[in-house]
Write an enzyme that holds these catalytic residues in place. Structure first.
Site, mmCIF file in Angstrom:
data_model
loop_
_atom_site.group_PDB
_atom_site.id
_atom_site.type_symbol
_atom_site.label_atom_id
_atom_site.label_comp_id
_atom_site.label_asym_id
_atom_site.label_seq_id
_atom_site.Cartn_x
_atom_site.Cartn_y
_atom_site.Cartn_z
ATOM 1 N N ASP A 74 0.804 -1.238 0.000
ATOM 2 C CA ASP A 74 0.000 0.000 0.000
ATOM 3 C C ASP A 74 0.836 1.286 0.000
ATOM 4 O O ASP A 74 2.007 1.299 0.337
ATOM 5 C CB ASP A 74 -1.005 0.009 1.163
ATOM 6 C CG ASP A 74 -0.362 -0.256 2.521
ATOM 7 O OD1 ASP A 74 0.717 -0.876 2.583
ATOM 8 O OD2 ASP A 74 -0.944 0.157 3.537
ATOM 9 N N GLU A 101 -0.810 -2.051 5.186
ATOM 10 C CA GLU A 101 0.176 -1.992 6.276
ATOM 11 C C GLU A 101 0.160 -0.636 6.954
ATOM 12 O O GLU A 101 0.450 -0.528 8.145
ATOM 13 C CB GLU A 101 1.583 -2.280 5.733
ATOM 14 C CG GLU A 101 2.628 -2.594 6.810
ATOM 15 C CD GLU A 101 3.121 -1.382 7.586
ATOM 16 O OE1 GLU A 101 3.373 -1.509 8.793
ATOM 17 O OE2 GLU A 101 3.247 -0.292 6.985
HETATM 18 NI NI NI Z 1 6.451 1.062 5.417
#
Ligand code: NI
Length: 397
Positions: free
Chosen positions: A80, A138
């Site tokens: 991401d 994340e």
């Molecule tokens: Ni990172």
């Protein structure tokens, strides 16, 4: 084998760079990594691997079976990007307005695909099997890793034993490109968020004695909270508490009713972390009470402390010395950033290490511009590590 892997890393390097640029040009926010996941799945399918998509949303998991018996390893990359408007001037800069790969997850993803290509080409020499995990989400709590675990990435599957070790890497701007930073034990911090609302009683600024001033009380709380780190935390346990937001909407002549504080609490020890939560709540409430106000405190749990297993980390250090040379393997400092790979390392021994990318501008900045030359090491070293680990275990190490 080390020379064969280095040669394969050189061969795949142009493709890895091209893919990294494509990912960089089309960054996607946490939980929205559809296009990225499609590119990842296409690459893995082209290698002839067994690929599962839609693992917790956009997650992709593939299996690479080695030709020799051995353990199962988990290799992980995150996919991401961040809500940042890119300002690098690169010709492959983000085409997605207000979204940028400013944390290097484009490099992590491209690098692990490079690793997959290298190992697929040397499949017969690989001991055991590799579970390649491309993880969404994340950058935002609660973290995709937690849910990929719930979706079974650490379980036995398809006749294969559960992973016995897990490895991941993160780019590091202040290390020279291709350097590896490794640290055993507590490496990255837990990242919890602290929210406080102080309830006072507003009034005329000229008559503070007829009000309960929440601005003053909030300031006292900001000061008092520092005693958690300086007076309550055991010496030797690194810990940080920062209040980054203080909002009170009064005026030069108005005492408002409430004041709001927001901050982050980070620690390198799980036991202290949870004890500190209780101390923070108590200190905030009692400081408010001491001044005739009340306070609500919320501690929102973020990622846990990331703990690198001693044994797997010793192997990473050894493999790094062999692959990049002792002068390019550095002892990493503790890193107070958060990382949801910590959830995986709570359940499975393993190591998260740094890949130097020599960028003048740091992570999460609009000018972050890593040196792509690092991808040669990023992809090659992880391939070597996976092969090296499997061989060591197959030989009873
Ligand atoms: Ni990172």
């Amino acid at each position: 084998m080390i020379d064969a892997i280095k040669a394969a890393a050189d061969d795949v390097y142009p493709e890895v760079v091209a893919l990294r640029r494509a990912l960089h040009r089309h960054p996607e926010l946490s939980g929205e990594e559809d296009e990225t996941a499609r590119r990842v799945a296409d690459w893995l399918e082209d290698l002839g691997l067994d690929v599962h998509t839609g693992v917790y949303g956009t997650g992709v998991v593939a299996t690479l079976e080695g030709g020799e018996p051995g353990p199962t390893l988990l290799l992980r990359a995150d996919m991401d990007a961040l809500p940042i408007r890119e300002d690098t001037g690169l010709d492959f800069a983000s085409a997605n307005e207000g979204v940028m790969h400013a944390c290097g997850h484009d490099l992590h993803t491209a690098s692990l695909l490079g690793t997959a290509t290298i190992l697929a080409a040397h499949r017969e020499q690989v001991h055991g099997q590799l579970r390649l995990c491309f993880q969404p989400h994340e950058e935002r709590i609660p973290g995709g890793a937690k849910f990929m675990i719930e979706h079974g990435v650490l379980d036995a599957a398809n006749g294969m034993p559960a992973p016995e070790a897990a490895f991941g890497q993160h780019v590091k701007p202040d290390l020279p490109p291709g350097t590896l930073g490794v640290r055993p034990g507590g490496f990255m911090a837990s990242t919890d968020e602290v929210y406080v609302t102080v309830q006072g009683t507003g009034g005329h600024a000229a008559d503070p004695h007829q009000a309960v001033d929440p601005v003053y009380v909030a300031s006292e709380i900001v000061g008092a909270l520092q005693s958690i780190v300086s007076r309550r935390c055991p010496p030797g346990v690194p810990s940080v508490l920062t209040i980054g937001r203080l909002v009170a909407d009064g005026a030069t002549n108005v005492i408002p009713d409430t004041a709001r504080l927001e901050g982050t609490f980070r620690a390198m020890d799980e036991e202290w972390r949870f004890r500190a939560h209780g101390l923070i709540r108590q200190l905030v409430r009692r400081t408010a009470e001491a001044h005739g106000a009340t306070a609500e405190v919320e501690v929102r749990e973020g990622y846990p402390v990331l703990h690198n297993d001693e044994t797997t980390t010793a192997l990473v250090q050894k493999a790094a010395r062999e692959y990049v040379g002792p002068e390019r393997m550095v002892d990493a400092d503790r890193w107070f950033a958060g990382e949801d790979f910590a959830y995986i390392l709570q359940k499975c021994p393993g190591t998260f290490y740094q890949l130097g990318v020599g960028s003048e501008h740091g992570l999460h900045t609009a000018q972050f511009d890593p040196d792509e030359a690092a991808l040669r090491t990023g992809a090659g070293f992880m391939a070597y590590l996976a092969w090296r680990y499997g061989r060591a275990r197959a030989q009873g190490g």
